[in-house]
Design an enzyme around this catalytic site. Sequence first.
Site, short mmCIF file in Angstrom:
data_model
loop_
_atom_site.label_atom_id
_atom_site.label_comp_id
_atom_site.label_asym_id
_atom_site.label_seq_id
_atom_site.Cartn_x
_atom_site.Cartn_y
_atom_site.Cartn_z
N SER A 213 -4.48 7.47 4.34
CA SER A 213 -4.99 6.13 4.61
C SER A 213 -4.75 5.16 3.46
O SER A 213 -4.60 3.96 3.67
CB SER A 213 -6.49 6.19 4.93
OG SER A 213 -7.19 6.88 3.92
N HIS A 259 -9.04 3.22 -0.14
CA HIS A 259 -8.48 2.16 0.70
C HIS A 259 -8.20 0.91 -0.11
O HIS A 259 -7.15 0.28 0.04
CB HIS A 259 -9.45 1.84 1.84
CG HIS A 259 -9.57 2.95 2.84
ND1 HIS A 259 -10.41 2.89 3.93
CD2 HIS A 259 -8.95 4.17 2.92
CE1 HIS A 259 -10.31 4.00 4.64
NE2 HIS A 259 -9.43 4.79 4.04
#
Length: 311
Positions: A213, A259
């Site tokens: 991610s 992230h």
Amino acid sequence: MTEDSARTTATPVCYRHPDRSTYVSCVRCDRPICPDCMQPASVGFQCPECVREGRKTTTQARTVFGGGLSGEQGTVTRTLVIINVAAWVLTLVAAVLTGEVGLRQLGRFVIFGGITGVTEWGAAVPAYSCGFAGEVCGGIASGEFWRLLTADFLHYGLIHLAFNMYALWILGRECERLLGRGRFLALYLFAGVGGSVAVYLFSPLNEASAGASASIFGLLGAMFFFLRRLRADPRGLVFLIVLNFSLGFVVANISIWGHIGGFVVGAAVGALMAYLPSGPNRARLQWMALSAVGAALLILVALRTASFGIL
């Protein structure tokens, strides 16, 4: 028949394969060429040497950001998906063979995943503290710097893997098409490492983070600058970015710092790729800029490691 007339009427042979007769000649140098040496040209055939010389003087087509057109095939994206899936399968097989996961837990483990020996070895963990004094006995701070890269290829369960691979398949092919293979691979890896560096800097000790991610958020950040550079409307992408960041505060066990780090580094790399001036020196400037980003990440890692009193 005289010797001169015999030489004149002799069957011509390929200049590269003297044992092969041929009546076809290169349209540029007029040397005889056999079928194996014939390279189709706009008119007739050329020999391999003339083709190579012609390529040296022909400007290769490039994307708007300086990459090669080979990126349109999505080869790097496919390869990254295969590597991620293979790493997940390896994690699953290793957990079963070592007895970490029994047959009763196998179904749940396949879907939702869990901590195994492979993820403990490769996940991004700032530091494992042990003992009453909190000594560092593992993690990135102890010198396990491979975690900065390997964490990007490990996943906790099929759901985790499927969501990330779907996003990689959609975003990766588009970024690869715009950048070309080499630049796209650099973007992906830099964003992944950037996410791990952010985890190392800001996440609590003993907290493990893994998954692609970080790289995917990096692709989102880069794509914003690509759309701006191409004068395309980025509002749909901005909504997608905000939505994905919001999920990190709602869904449990999501690495917010991973992230953020991946997004920031990916956006920086994307901006450099998109806005560095075009021209004969653009490729060199782009790779120099990537080197600067890499040096900045190394400095941050060194400073964080020194804060543990190790360096």
